[in-house]
Design an enzyme around this catalytic site. Structure first.
Site, PDB file in Angstrom:
ATOM      1  N   LYS A   1     -12.548   8.582   5.367  1.00  0.00           N
ATOM      2  CA  LYS A   1     -12.393   7.318   6.080  1.00  0.00           C
ATOM      3  C   LYS A   1     -13.545   6.390   5.711  1.00  0.00           C
ATOM      4  O   LYS A   1     -14.710   6.791   5.747  1.00  0.00           O
ATOM      5  CB  LYS A   1     -12.355   7.550   7.593  1.00  0.00           C
ATOM      6  CG  LYS A   1     -12.111   6.259   8.386  1.00  0.00           C
ATOM      7  CD  LYS A   1     -11.822   6.563   9.835  1.00  0.00           C
ATOM      8  CE  LYS A   1     -11.667   5.282  10.647  1.00  0.00           C
ATOM      9  NZ  LYS A   1     -10.565   4.427  10.144  1.00  0.00           N
TER      10      LYS A   1
ATOM     11  N   GLY B   1     -11.665   1.465  13.981  1.00  0.00           N
ATOM     12  CA  GLY B   1     -11.134   0.279  14.658  1.00  0.00           C
ATOM     13  C   GLY B   1     -10.640   0.603  16.051  1.00  0.00           C
ATOM     14  O   GLY B   1     -10.764  -0.204  16.980  1.00  0.00           O
ATOM     15  N   THR B   2     -10.099   1.806  16.229  1.00  0.00           N
ATOM     16  CA  THR B   2      -9.626   2.215  17.553  1.00  0.00           C
ATOM     17  C   THR B   2     -10.785   2.335  18.530  1.00  0.00           C
ATOM     18  O   THR B   2     -10.683   1.903  19.688  1.00  0.00           O
ATOM     19  CB  THR B   2      -8.878   3.556  17.450  1.00  0.00           C
ATOM     20  OG1 THR B   2      -7.749   3.394  16.595  1.00  0.00           O
ATOM     21  CG2 THR B   2      -8.404   4.021  18.815  1.00  0.00           C
TER      22      THR B   2
ATOM     23  N   GLY C   1      -1.263  -2.225   9.997  1.00  0.00           N
ATOM     24  CA  GLY C   1      -1.955  -1.093  10.590  1.00  0.00           C
ATOM     25  C   GLY C   1      -3.319  -0.871   9.985  1.00  0.00           C
ATOM     26  O   GLY C   1      -4.011   0.093  10.327  1.00  0.00           O
ATOM     27  N   THR C   2      -3.713  -1.745   9.074  1.00  0.00           N
ATOM     28  CA  THR C   2      -5.017  -1.651   8.427  1.00  0.00           C
ATOM     29  C   THR C   2      -6.128  -1.943   9.428  1.00  0.00           C
ATOM     30  O   THR C   2      -6.034  -2.903  10.200  1.00  0.00           O
ATOM     31  CB  THR C   2      -5.083  -2.654   7.257  1.00  0.00           C
ATOM     32  OG1 THR C   2      -4.087  -2.303   6.301  1.00  0.00           O
ATOM     33  CG2 THR C   2      -6.443  -2.640   6.599  1.00  0.00           C
TER      34      THR C   2
ATOM     35  N   GLY D   1       0.844  -1.191   0.000  1.00  0.00           N
ATOM     36  CA  GLY D   1       0.000   0.000   0.000  1.00  0.00           C
ATOM     37  C   GLY D   1       0.877   1.237   0.000  1.00  0.00           C
ATOM     38  O   GLY D   1       0.536   2.272   0.599  1.00  0.00           O
ATOM     39  N   ALA D   2       2.005   1.157  -0.707  1.00  0.00           N
ATOM     40  CA  ALA D   2       3.059   2.171  -0.613  1.00  0.00           C
ATOM     41  C   ALA D   2       2.658   3.537  -1.148  1.00  0.00           C
ATOM     42  O   ALA D   2       3.236   4.547  -0.749  1.00  0.00           O
ATOM     43  CB  ALA D   2       4.310   1.682  -1.356  1.00  0.00           C
TER      44      ALA D   2
ATOM     45  N   HIS E   1     -13.049  11.639  12.442  1.00  0.00           N
ATOM     46  CA  HIS E   1     -12.072  11.385  11.390  1.00  0.00           C
ATOM     47  C   HIS E   1     -12.400  12.213  10.143  1.00  0.00           C
ATOM     48  O   HIS E   1     -13.497  12.753  10.010  1.00  0.00           O
ATOM     49  CB  HIS E   1     -12.031   9.899  11.017  1.00  0.00           C
ATOM     50  CG  HIS E   1     -11.308   9.060  12.022  1.00  0.00           C
ATOM     51  ND1 HIS E   1     -11.890   8.647  13.190  1.00  0.00           N
ATOM     52  CD2 HIS E   1     -10.043   8.548  12.024  1.00  0.00           C
ATOM     53  CE1 HIS E   1     -11.014   7.918  13.886  1.00  0.00           C
ATOM     54  NE2 HIS E   1      -9.893   7.850  13.198  1.00  0.00           N
TER      55      HIS E   1
ATOM     56  N   ASN F   1      -4.185   1.084  16.171  1.00  0.00           N
ATOM     57  CA  ASN F   1      -3.663   2.450  16.176  1.00  0.00           C
ATOM     58  C   ASN F   1      -2.199   2.416  16.597  1.00  0.00           C
ATOM     59  O   ASN F   1      -1.844   1.787  17.589  1.00  0.00           O
ATOM     60  CB  ASN F   1      -4.474   3.326  17.143  1.00  0.00           C
ATOM     61  CG  ASN F   1      -4.305   4.804  16.855  1.00  0.00           C
ATOM     62  OD1 ASN F   1      -3.201   5.301  16.677  1.00  0.00           O
ATOM     63  ND2 ASN F   1      -5.417   5.518  16.811  1.00  0.00           N
ATOM     64  N   PHE F   2      -1.331   3.084  15.830  1.00  0.00           N
ATOM     65  CA  PHE F   2       0.095   3.119  16.136  1.00  0.00           C
ATOM     66  C   PHE F   2       0.521   4.418  16.804  1.00  0.00           C
ATOM     67  O   PHE F   2       1.704   4.618  17.072  1.00  0.00           O
ATOM     68  CB  PHE F   2       0.909   2.907  14.855  1.00  0.00           C
ATOM     69  CG  PHE F   2       1.024   1.464  14.467  1.00  0.00           C
ATOM     70  CD1 PHE F   2       2.006   0.657  15.018  1.00  0.00           C
ATOM     71  CD2 PHE F   2       0.148   0.894  13.552  1.00  0.00           C
ATOM     72  CE1 PHE F   2       2.122  -0.682  14.675  1.00  0.00           C
ATOM     73  CE2 PHE F   2       0.250  -0.438  13.193  1.00  0.00           C
ATOM     74  CZ  PHE F   2       1.247  -1.232  13.761  1.00  0.00           C
TER      75      PHE F   2
END
Length: 267
Positions: free
Chosen positions: A158, A164-165, A98-99, A12-13, A154, A126-127
């Site tokens: 989105k 998800g968080t 992270g998806t 997904g770059a 968001h 969530n990172f």
């Protein structure tokens, strides 16, 4: 040929997060970007911040077969992430995901794939370190309050709601409490859905607006008082310390590690 660095392919770059991850990881002296994968790729070169480039492809399996890789970092969509997980783990490569939008069944499959292929995967909703700390503090507070609501905000692009968080936060709070929260029922809901969605007695409200990035507020209520916990993501660079930590740690682990909190020693 091994270089002593953790060699990474970004899946997904060309997406917003993919570009941020590529740039952030490229600046770390012990990490090397060896390639990127994106279905929208029109070329074969992924530009890096130092002026160099890495291979860009639409074919993850082909890239894995031609480049020695330690970790694939995925920021795509749930369906693409699961397809990538099957390919990556079969190749004996670790994965950081992270998806959002992965189901419990998806997580169980990722764990199984890691176990049978003797690799590791870190999956986190969530990172951002602040968001992870908010979730941890919300768990602690949940033992002392009977009512709670979550407001997540968001940007308008989105795809999923709630985030998800927010779902992970509600689950963790209910688990820490040991039972569902009390959920006030209104006698007359004039506009359907006004009270939001309900999970374990927690009402979750989603806001989608341009100008926002990612924000979450947890409000806990008790007799004569409320406690509010809030985290605001102001730019995507806030995710990078967590992603970098996950890339360094996943090569040391086998099986699924869910949540950045475990890497931070919060559990």
């Amino acid at each position: 040929m091994k270089t002593g660095k953790v060699r990474v392919i970004v899946h997904g770059a060309l997406g917003r997060m993919g570009r941020e991850v590529t740039a952030g990881l490229s600046r770390e002296p012990d990490i090397q970007i060896v390639g990127g994968v994106d279905k929208l790729s029109a070329g074969d070169s992924l530009n890096l911040p130092d002026g160099s480039s890495a291979t860009l492809s639409t074919d993850l399996a082909a890239l894995l077969s031609s480049h020695h890789t330690d970790v694939v970092v995925d920021f795509s969509v749930a369906e693409a992430a699961m397809s990538a997980a099957r390919t990556v783990t079969k190749s004996g490569v670790n994965m950081v995901i992270g998806t959002t939008g992965l189901s419990p069944e998806n997580l169980a499959e990722i764990d199984h794939l890691c176990q049978i292929n003797a690799v590791g995967a870190v999956v986190a909703p969530n990172f951002a370190l602040g968001a992870v700390l908010l979730m941890h503090l919300a768990e602690v507070a949940s033992r002392f309050f009977d009512y709670a609501e979550i407001l997540e905000l968001h940007h308008e692009k989105k795809l999923d709601a709630p985030s998800g968080t927010a779902i992970s936060t509600a689950r963790a709070m209910a688990e820490a409490r040991g039972r569902p929260f009390l959920h006030p029922q209104v006698q007359k809901e004039i506009l359907g859905g006004t009270r939001g969605g309900e999970m374990q007695g927690i009402a979750i409200h989603s806001v989608r607006l341009p100008g926002l990035l990612a924000h979450q507020e947890v409000i806990l209520g008790g007799p004569g008082q409320t406690l509010t916990l809030r985290h605001d993501t102001l730019s995507r660079e806030c995710y990078m310390p967590g992603v970098i930590l996950a890339v360094r740690e996943v090569v040391k682990r086998k099986g699924l590690t869910y949540g950045l909190d475990k890497l931070l020693g919060l559990r």
